[in-house]
Design a protein around this motif. Structure first.
Motif, mmCIF file in Angstrom:
data_model
loop_
_atom_site.group_PDB
_atom_site.id
_atom_site.type_symbol
_atom_site.label_atom_id
_atom_site.label_comp_id
_atom_site.label_asym_id
_atom_site.label_seq_id
_atom_site.Cartn_x
_atom_site.Cartn_y
_atom_site.Cartn_z
ATOM 1 N N ILE A 1 3.930 -33.524 9.971
ATOM 2 C CA ILE A 1 3.797 -32.381 9.242
ATOM 3 C C ILE A 1 2.812 -31.498 9.733
ATOM 4 C CG2 ILE A 1 3.096 -31.510 6.727
ATOM 5 C CD1 ILE A 1 3.793 -34.436 6.010
ATOM 6 N N LYS A 2 3.008 -29.948 9.679
ATOM 7 C CA LYS A 2 2.265 -29.125 10.217
ATOM 8 C C LYS A 2 1.745 -28.123 9.249
ATOM 9 C CE LYS A 2 5.366 -29.295 14.175
ATOM 10 N NZ LYS A 2 6.737 -28.534 14.551
ATOM 11 N N VAL A 3 0.624 -27.819 9.157
ATOM 12 C CA VAL A 3 -0.140 -26.956 8.425
ATOM 13 C C VAL A 3 -1.004 -25.770 8.939
ATOM 14 C CG1 VAL A 3 -1.828 -26.798 6.464
ATOM 15 C CG2 VAL A 3 -0.586 -28.953 6.987
ATOM 16 N N THR A 4 -0.604 -24.583 8.376
ATOM 17 C CA THR A 4 -1.283 -23.242 8.999
ATOM 18 C C THR A 4 -1.378 -22.342 7.903
ATOM 19 O OG1 THR A 4 -1.231 -21.716 10.511
ATOM 20 C CG2 THR A 4 1.078 -22.148 9.843
ATOM 21 N N ASN A 5 -2.184 -21.180 8.162
ATOM 22 C CA ASN A 5 -2.362 -20.288 7.232
ATOM 23 C C ASN A 5 -2.161 -18.841 7.920
ATOM 24 O OD1 ASN A 5 -4.873 -19.028 8.014
ATOM 25 N ND2 ASN A 5 -6.098 -20.895 7.412
ATOM 26 N N ILE A 6 -1.904 -17.984 7.063
ATOM 27 C CA ILE A 6 -1.884 -16.546 7.283
ATOM 28 C C ILE A 6 -2.887 -15.737 6.225
ATOM 29 C CG2 ILE A 6 -0.375 -14.548 7.527
ATOM 30 C CD1 ILE A 6 2.100 -16.072 7.679
ATOM 31 N N ALA A 7 -3.554 -14.961 6.900
ATOM 32 C CA ALA A 7 -4.616 -13.925 6.229
ATOM 33 C C ALA A 7 -4.232 -12.476 6.140
ATOM 34 C CB ALA A 7 -5.840 -14.371 6.646
ATOM 35 N N PRO A 8 -3.495 -12.304 5.096
ATOM 36 C CA PRO A 8 -3.226 -10.636 5.093
ATOM 37 C C PRO A 8 -4.360 -9.872 4.954
ATOM 38 C CG PRO A 8 -2.540 -11.775 3.375
ATOM 39 C CD PRO A 8 -3.172 -12.886 3.790
ATOM 40 N N GLY A 9 -4.259 -8.630 5.127
ATOM 41 C CA GLY A 9 -5.218 -7.529 4.806
ATOM 42 C C GLY A 9 -4.433 -6.741 3.549
ATOM 43 N N ASP A 10 -4.617 -5.451 3.604
ATOM 44 C CA ASP A 10 -4.117 -4.954 2.370
ATOM 45 C C ASP A 10 -2.772 -4.470 2.512
ATOM 46 O OD1 ASP A 10 -6.548 -4.673 0.751
ATOM 47 O OD2 ASP A 10 -7.205 -3.117 2.238
ATOM 48 N N PHE A 11 -1.922 -4.981 1.545
ATOM 49 C CA PHE A 11 -0.470 -4.593 1.512
ATOM 50 C C PHE A 11 -0.253 -3.834 0.235
ATOM 51 C CE2 PHE A 11 -0.445 -7.596 4.728
ATOM 52 C CZ PHE A 11 0.636 -7.289 5.459
ATOM 53 N N ALA A 12 0.812 -3.112 0.203
ATOM 54 C CA ALA A 12 1.351 -2.105 -0.767
ATOM 55 C C ALA A 12 1.984 -2.937 -1.735
ATOM 56 C CB ALA A 12 2.078 -0.949 -0.351
ATOM 57 N N THR A 13 1.271 -3.655 -2.650
ATOM 58 C CA THR A 13 2.303 -4.566 -3.501
ATOM 59 C C THR A 13 1.335 -4.535 -4.904
ATOM 60 O OG1 THR A 13 0.505 -6.440 -3.468
ATOM 61 C CG2 THR A 13 2.080 -6.532 -1.791
ATOM 62 N N ASN A 14 1.871 -5.251 -5.880
ATOM 63 C CA ASN A 14 1.199 -4.922 -7.443
ATOM 64 C C ASN A 14 0.144 -5.884 -7.550
ATOM 65 O OD1 ASN A 14 2.249 -7.490 -7.387
ATOM 66 N ND2 ASN A 14 3.597 -7.389 -9.418
ATOM 67 N N ILE A 15 -0.562 -6.322 -6.737
ATOM 68 C CA ILE A 15 -1.728 -7.319 -6.858
ATOM 69 C C ILE A 15 -2.804 -6.357 -7.406
ATOM 70 C CG2 ILE A 15 -2.770 -6.711 -4.674
ATOM 71 C CD1 ILE A 15 -3.892 -9.438 -4.500
ATOM 72 N N ALA A 16 -3.100 -5.218 -7.369
ATOM 73 C CA ALA A 16 -4.057 -4.594 -8.226
ATOM 74 C C ALA A 16 -4.059 -4.440 -9.692
ATOM 75 C CB ALA A 16 -4.388 -3.091 -7.554
ATOM 76 N N ALA A 17 -2.577 -4.436 -9.997
ATOM 77 C CA ALA A 17 -2.290 -4.310 -11.443
ATOM 78 C C ALA A 17 -2.355 -5.684 -12.125
ATOM 79 C CB ALA A 17 -1.073 -3.859 -11.590
ATOM 80 N N GLY A 18 -2.405 -6.815 -11.340
ATOM 81 C CA GLY A 18 -2.473 -8.175 -11.758
ATOM 82 C C GLY A 18 -3.964 -8.827 -11.603
ATOM 83 N N ARG A 19 -4.736 -7.937 -10.829
ATOM 84 C CA ARG A 19 -6.207 -8.469 -11.017
ATOM 85 C C ARG A 19 -6.763 -8.662 -12.130
ATOM 86 N NH1 ARG A 19 -8.076 -4.324 -6.376
ATOM 87 N NH2 ARG A 19 -7.730 -5.527 -4.301
ATOM 88 N N PHE A 20 -7.886 -9.431 -12.419
ATOM 89 C CA PHE A 20 -8.897 -9.549 -13.240
ATOM 90 C C PHE A 20 -10.016 -8.365 -12.972
ATOM 91 C CE2 PHE A 20 -13.032 -10.592 -15.269
ATOM 92 C CZ PHE A 20 -12.524 -10.294 -16.665
ATOM 93 N N HIS A 21 -10.389 -7.392 -13.613
ATOM 94 C CA HIS A 21 -11.328 -6.618 -13.429
ATOM 95 C C HIS A 21 -12.536 -6.759 -14.241
ATOM 96 C CE1 HIS A 21 -9.194 -4.285 -10.263
ATOM 97 N NE2 HIS A 21 -8.137 -3.985 -11.147
ATOM 98 N N SER A 22 -13.598 -7.286 -13.741
ATOM 99 C CA SER A 22 -14.805 -7.122 -15.113
ATOM 100 C C SER A 22 -14.877 -5.789 -15.463
ATOM 101 C CB SER A 22 -15.907 -7.736 -14.307
ATOM 102 O OG SER A 22 -16.120 -9.026 -14.008
ATOM 103 N N PRO A 23 -15.111 -5.578 -16.650
ATOM 104 C CA PRO A 23 -15.237 -4.287 -17.262
ATOM 105 C C PRO A 23 -16.545 -3.618 -16.729
ATOM 106 C CG PRO A 23 -15.821 -5.846 -18.947
ATOM 107 C CD PRO A 23 -15.332 -6.738 -17.727
ATOM 108 N N LEU A 24 -16.412 -2.395 -16.604
ATOM 109 C CA LEU A 24 -17.661 -1.447 -16.444
ATOM 110 C C LEU A 24 -18.253 -1.369 -17.529
ATOM 111 C CD1 LEU A 24 -15.912 1.260 -14.074
ATOM 112 C CD2 LEU A 24 -17.818 -0.009 -13.282
ATOM 113 N N LEU A 25 -19.335 -1.886 -17.534
ATOM 114 C CA LEU A 25 -20.302 -1.942 -18.702
ATOM 115 C C LEU A 25 -21.133 -0.778 -18.592
ATOM 116 C CD1 LEU A 25 -21.125 -5.732 -18.702
ATOM 117 C CD2 LEU A 25 -19.380 -4.702 -20.115
ATOM 118 N N PRO A 26 -21.126 0.085 -19.828
ATOM 119 C CA PRO A 26 -21.994 1.112 -19.989
ATOM 120 C C PRO A 26 -23.441 0.740 -19.788
ATOM 121 C CG PRO A 26 -20.449 1.405 -21.580
ATOM 122 C CD PRO A 26 -20.056 0.111 -20.857
ATOM 123 N N GLY A 27 -24.320 1.224 -18.875
ATOM 124 C CA GLY A 27 -25.537 0.926 -18.767
ATOM 125 C C GLY A 27 -26.010 -0.163 -18.027
ATOM 126 N N SER A 28 -24.771 -0.961 -17.400
ATOM 127 C CA SER A 28 -24.885 -1.931 -16.543
ATOM 128 C C SER A 28 -25.620 -1.534 -15.295
ATOM 129 C CB SER A 28 -23.690 -2.730 -16.217
ATOM 130 O OG SER A 28 -23.877 -3.407 -14.955
#
Length: 267
Positions: free
Chosen positions: A165-192
């Motif tokens: 069995i062989k195991v490897t990985n691929i590390a991508p950089g930035d791709f034009a996908t929908n990942i930004a829409a699916g991210r959890f963004h900690s809210p910008l807290l006023p006064g933080s």
């Protein structure tokens, strides 16, 4: 005999692009989705699977083995983004990120290994991230989860090599996908204390994704790895500067590299 490929998170983004590329090359491709019935445009079958649920993983893998009798390639692609100041990050969101990006892929590998061992062959490709090679400001949890998967890949590769069995990985950089829409963004807290810096970096990160590379490049990269008799340990797919940033981290003094990142993010 056409190889059977299982791709987690195959309903959109990089997973979908990889699956479509491999299907065009006559592989038997199966993707996964938490809600496959809602996906109407997939050109390959989708199995119901949530990588955060071990029973769901076992059910999907068993279903695929029942249909095809084998699993030749697992592409651990399912993942989620997360951004925010570490101090303000909700613990449950950090755990969810690791459940999806780290523990989920491990459970997937555990589920397919018995079948691959019985076949005396198999290939596991973990999709990590160039962000996993460095601690990025306001992306620390994401960097940590992907970096951890890189190290697990190195360890498992040695443990299962004698089974064929062989195991490897691929590390991508930035791709034009929908990942930004699916991210959890900690809210910008006023006064933080982080409001100004985090708000600025959030816009930069989303812009990088929007102007990212074509996801088909990842399909080509996965296809090329599958063709290799003995795949390497780490592969990177991204712009020259994204890939070069990893080299710089190896050769520059720590403080110099840190200063370079801080200048990049205007911190």
């Amino acid at each position: 005999m056409n190889k059977v490929v299982l791709i987690t998170g195959g309903s959109s983004g990089l997973g979908k692009a990889i699956g479509e590329f491999l299907r065009a090359k006559d592989y038997k491709v199966y993707g996964t989705s938490r809600n496959p019935d809602k996906i109407k445009d997939s050109v390959f079958p989708l199995l119901a699977l949530d990588v955060r649920n071990p029973q769901s993983i076992q059910n999907a893998v068993s279903e695929l083995i029942s249909k095809e009798g084998r699993i030749d390639v697992l592409v651990n692609n399912a993942g989620v983004g997360i951004t925010g100041p570490i101090e303000e990050m909700p613990l449950e969101e950090m755990k969810n990120n690791f459940d999806t990006n780290f523990f989920g892929p491990i459970e997937m590998m555990k589920a397919v290994l018995p079948q691959m061992r019985s076949q005396k062959s198999g290939l596991i490709i973990n999709i990590t991230s160039i962000a996993g090679y460095m601690g990025l400001p306001y992306r620390g949890i994401y960097s940590a989860s992907k970096g951890a998967l890189e190290l697990i890949t190195e360890a498992l590769r040695m443990e299962v090599r004698s089974f064929g069995i062989k195991v490897t990985n691929i590390a991508p950089g930035d791709f034009a996908t929908n990942i930004a829409a699916g991210r959890f963004h900690s809210p910008l807290l006023p006064g933080s204390a982080y409001e100004k810096a985090y708000g600025s970096i959030l816009k930069t990160m989303d812009a990088h994704v929007d102007s990212g590379a074509n996801p088909d490049d990842m399909g080509l990269a996965v296809y090329a790895i599958i063709q290799k008799q003995d795949p390497g340990i780490h592969y990177k797919v991204g712009t020259f500067m994204q890939r070069f940033s990893i080299i710089l981290k190896r050769i520059l003094p720590d403080r110099m590299y840190e200063k370079m990142l801080m200048n990049h993010y205007k911190l």
